[in-house]
Design an enzyme around this catalytic site. Structure first.
Site, mmCIF file in Angstrom:
data_model
loop_
_atom_site.group_PDB
_atom_site.id
_atom_site.type_symbol
_atom_site.label_atom_id
_atom_site.label_comp_id
_atom_site.label_asym_id
_atom_site.label_seq_id
_atom_site.Cartn_x
_atom_site.Cartn_y
_atom_site.Cartn_z
ATOM 1 C CD GLU A 57 128.403 22.388 7.457
ATOM 2 O OE1 GLU A 57 129.594 22.588 7.169
ATOM 3 O OE2 GLU A 57 127.895 22.709 8.557
ATOM 4 C CE1 TYR A 67 137.088 13.056 -17.787
ATOM 5 C CE2 TYR A 67 135.232 13.984 -16.593
ATOM 6 C CZ TYR A 67 136.589 13.852 -16.771
ATOM 7 O OH TYR A 67 137.451 14.508 -15.936
#
Length: 427
Positions: A404, A328
């Site tokens: 959340e 990567y």
């Protein structure tokens, strides 16, 4: 969303205020949470995101977007064309989960199983990719409802296999690039939720923000003998020990650590079958992590040189494979783009919650997109404010959890980055 969506933002005449976007994201938050919980309860491994991709594609089609499926196996790419001249902005979310068994007692916890390298394994969204999907769907909703106010196009990239592909397969961002996903794109934005960063905060950095990763393999070849008569051998185990210690001096003695950071790790070593037999060879696997091309090039030059000379000094031979399989690149935030978009981050999260961060030695294949066009990669807070940072569960663990409420900022950031870049590009 009625207030904002009923009055499309005319970017040729005005700029969407942070409050406009915040109101829209707040009204969409319950739906974003529902999406996230659906994906969390039904996770899929890399290159196996079939149901996830179908769910995403069906929703994007309902928004009236031009949708392409099956990109890099299971990826979904959707285009929002405003019909007005302007740049093409790409927004990316990764979709895959991990072979981890969830231990959280959540009503929507994962109990899914999947196949990984020939084995049946539990599957969990233990890195927050479920939130990334939901946040990008939220941004797609807001931007689509304001299509006529945009200048240019938005490409929504739902990427498979960020966590790496099964043995013998290809996938992820690199394959998406090969298949033309970045053609015609001017800029790309991505973000990652962070379990140890406070909700409501965003972390940024110009230059390298996540490391490039280069796996390697070393084979030391010696001469086998009885363990009682080591002078008759060329001992690859002792040679390997010398090699491992020598590799540590690359970072400690050859890299200017004031300017660079680097890691050279040997994570696997195998050789021999009995206590009284010196084997004829040893195999090692390892990883290199670097945060700029100078350090990467230095390690690439030094590692094989060091291995081969240490082996020769012991009478052994060495074979170095670098890189081994997939590498990567460095996740590199274009400095000019970062400077241009920093006011957007501060306007969205607030100056006190827009935090300059140190680079991390984890890796991200978002870097393949950044090799094609300027891009920014950001971290968004997912830790509850009342949770001490030291108690926040790590990514890639069975107890990984996020608050959340942090997803709203992610939706706002993706939306505002798109709107503001389009406006700045026009001028």
């Amino acid at each position: 969303m009625k207030k904002w969506l009923a009055y499309p933002l005319l970017l040729c005449c005005m700029t969407a205020s942070a409050q406009d976007v915040r109101d829209a994201a707040a009204k969409l938050q319950d739906q974003v949470v529902k999406w996230r919980r659906h994906f969390h309860q039904h996770p899929e491994l890399s290159n196996r995101e079939f149901a996830t991709a179908k769910y995403v594609a069906n929703y994007l089609k309902k928004l009236g977007l031009e949708v392409k499926t099956g990109v890099a196996h299971t990826g979904v790419v959707a285009v929002l064309d405003s019909g007005n001249p302007g740049p093409t902005v790409a927004l990316r979310a990764d979709m895959d989960a991990l072979p981890v068994k969830e231990m959280n007692e959540l009503p929507f916890r994962s109990q899914a199983m999947g196949g990984y390298n020939g084995k049946s394994v539990p599957v969990m969204h233990a890195c927050g990719h479920d939130t990334h999907i939901a946040m990008l769907m939220g941004a797609a909703t807001i931007l689509s409802e304001n299509k006529s106010s945009l200048q240019g196009k938005v490409k929504f990239v739902f990427q498979p296999a960020e966590e790496g592909v099964p043995a013998g397969e290809r996938g992820g961002a690199e394959l998406m690039v090969e298949q033309g996903v970045m053609q015609g794109v001017d800029v790309v934005f991505g973000l990652h939720i962070s379990s140890d960063l406070d909700v409501g905060s965003v972390e940024y950095r110009d230059g390298g923000i996540m490391a490039g990763v280069d796996p390697f393999k070393i084979v030391i070849k010696g001469k086998q003998s009885h363990g009682a008569y080591p002078w008759q051998s060329v001992d690859p185990i002792v040679t390997s020990a010398q090699v491992i210690m020598g590799l540590q001096t690359i970072v400690s003695r050859e890299i200017k650590l004031l300017d660079n950071a680097a890691v050279v790790t040997v994570g696997s070593i195998h050789g021999g079958v009995r206590s009284n037999i010196i084997p004829d060879k040893v195999e090692m696997l390892g990883t290199i992590r670097t945060l700029n091309p100078v350090a990467r090039n230095k390690v690439y030059q030094s590692l094989p040189n060091k291995v081969e000379h240490i082996a020769a000094s012991m009478g052994a031979e060495a074979e170095v494979t670098l890189p081994l399989e997939q590498s990567y690149p460095i996740t590199y935030n274009d400095p000019a783009l970062m400077s241009k978009m920093l006011p957007t981050l501060k306007r969205t999260a607030g100056e006190e919650h827009t935090l300059y961060t140190q680079a991390v030695t984890g890796a991200e294949d978002f870097s393949f997109f950044q090799q094609q066009v300027p891009g920014l990669y950001l971290f968004v807070g997912g830790k509850a404010l009342d949770m001490p940072r030291e108690k926040a569960p790590d990514h890639h663990t069975p107890y990984f959890v996020i608050d959340e409420s942090g997803m709203q900022l992610g939706v706002e950031l993706l939306t505002n980055l798109t709107l503001d870049y389009m406006k700045s590009a026009k001028h």
